[in-house]
Design a protein around this motif. Structure first.
Motif, PDB file in Angstrom:
ATOM      1  N   HIS A  35       0.760  -0.975  -0.065  1.00 11.06           N
ATOM      2  CA  HIS A  35      -0.194   0.010  -0.081  1.00 11.06           C
ATOM      3  C   HIS A  35       0.701   1.188   0.123  1.00 11.06           C
ATOM      4  N   GLN A  36       1.890   1.024  -0.610  1.00 16.59           N
ATOM      5  CA  GLN A  36       2.959   2.244  -0.748  1.00 16.59           C
ATOM      6  C   GLN A  36       3.130   2.677  -2.015  1.00 16.59           C
ATOM      7  N   THR A  41       4.393   7.586  -0.828  1.00 14.53           N
ATOM      8  CA  THR A  41       3.075   8.005  -0.700  1.00 14.53           C
ATOM      9  C   THR A  41       2.428   6.780  -0.045  1.00 14.53           C
ATOM     10  N   ASP A  42       1.743   6.861   0.887  1.00 10.83           N
ATOM     11  CA  ASP A  42       0.876   5.998   1.526  1.00 10.83           C
ATOM     12  C   ASP A  42      -0.476   5.951   0.919  1.00 10.83           C
ATOM     13  N   TYR A  44      -3.233   4.577   1.476  1.00  9.98           N
ATOM     14  CA  TYR A  44      -4.448   4.725   2.115  1.00  9.98           C
ATOM     15  C   TYR A  44      -4.839   6.291   2.054  1.00  9.98           C
ATOM     16  N   SER A  45      -3.726   7.188   1.900  1.00  6.53           N
ATOM     17  CA  SER A  45      -4.165   8.739   1.885  1.00  6.53           C
ATOM     18  C   SER A  45      -4.779   9.063   0.596  1.00  6.53           C
TER      19      SER A  45
END
Length: 201
Positions: A35-36, A41-42, A44-45
């Motif tokens: 998930h990166q 960047t994450d 999930y954001s």
């Protein structure tokens, strides 16, 4: 536009459709395990649900869920005939197929990808999937594509989930219409481009 995808995941379907539509887009890899993004960047954001696909439009609007995304893309390139016109019975037939593929096939694979699912449980899902693919095989009799004589976004989705049968030990060797459909879709230039980009060839 940006398409957030994970190689070989269900996001392959809109990836194929974007290339079939001939629309300009940026593929952004969002691995489902980390998930990166590649820039750190994450994911999930960007998508709080953490899964792919996600289509980000030029104005920043984000659209989730593969069946919604492929219909949106098809409607941006009506001359490519990737989906029947809105409001027609044919369009509802397309949605019927997208829903069937999503709920009866795609989601039935989910337990097979779960390492914590007991083998007995996986067996029942494999049996369900085998019966659903047998249904599709009958529906494809005397048809080139899911909707008849023309490629549609449903074919991209069916192709994507059919790719999972081999690694998940689902035998479709006795389903000639499904196998022929799979080979037919895989031979399309846009599909080859998507596979090459995702390093799936």
């Amino acid at each position: 536009m940006k398409l957030y995808y994970s190689p070989g995941a269900c996001s392959l379907s809109p990836h194929i459709v974007l290339r079939e539509a001939g629309l300009a887009f940026e593929p952004v890899m969002a691995p489902t395990k980390t998930h990166q993004l590649q820039d750190g960047t994450d994911y999930y954001s960007i998508n709080p649900l953490g899964y792919v696909p996600m289509l980000e439009l030029d104005d920043g609007t984000r659209l989730r869920e593969g069946p919604a995304i492929v219909q949106y893309v098809a409607d941006q390139a009506p001359n490519r005939n990737l989906a029947p016109a809105n409001g027609t019975l044919a369009r509802y037939r397309l949605q019927e197929w997208l829903t069937f593929i999503g709920t009866e096939i795609h989601k039935s694979f989910s337990p097979l990808f779960n390492p914590n699912m007991p083998e007995d449980g996986k067996k029942s899902f494999r049996e369900k999937l085998a019966s659903r693919f047998a249904f599709v095989d009958k529906e494809l009799a005397n048809k080139q594509y899911v909707m008849g004589d023309h490629f549609s976004v449903a074919d991209a989705y069916l192709y994507t989930v059919t790719r999972w049968t081999k690694p998940m030990s689902i035998d479709i060797s006795g389903l000639p219409n499904l196998l022929a459909h799979h080979a037919r879709i895989e031979a399309r230039p846009a599909v080859q481009e998507a596979l090459k980009h995702e390093k799936l060839q």
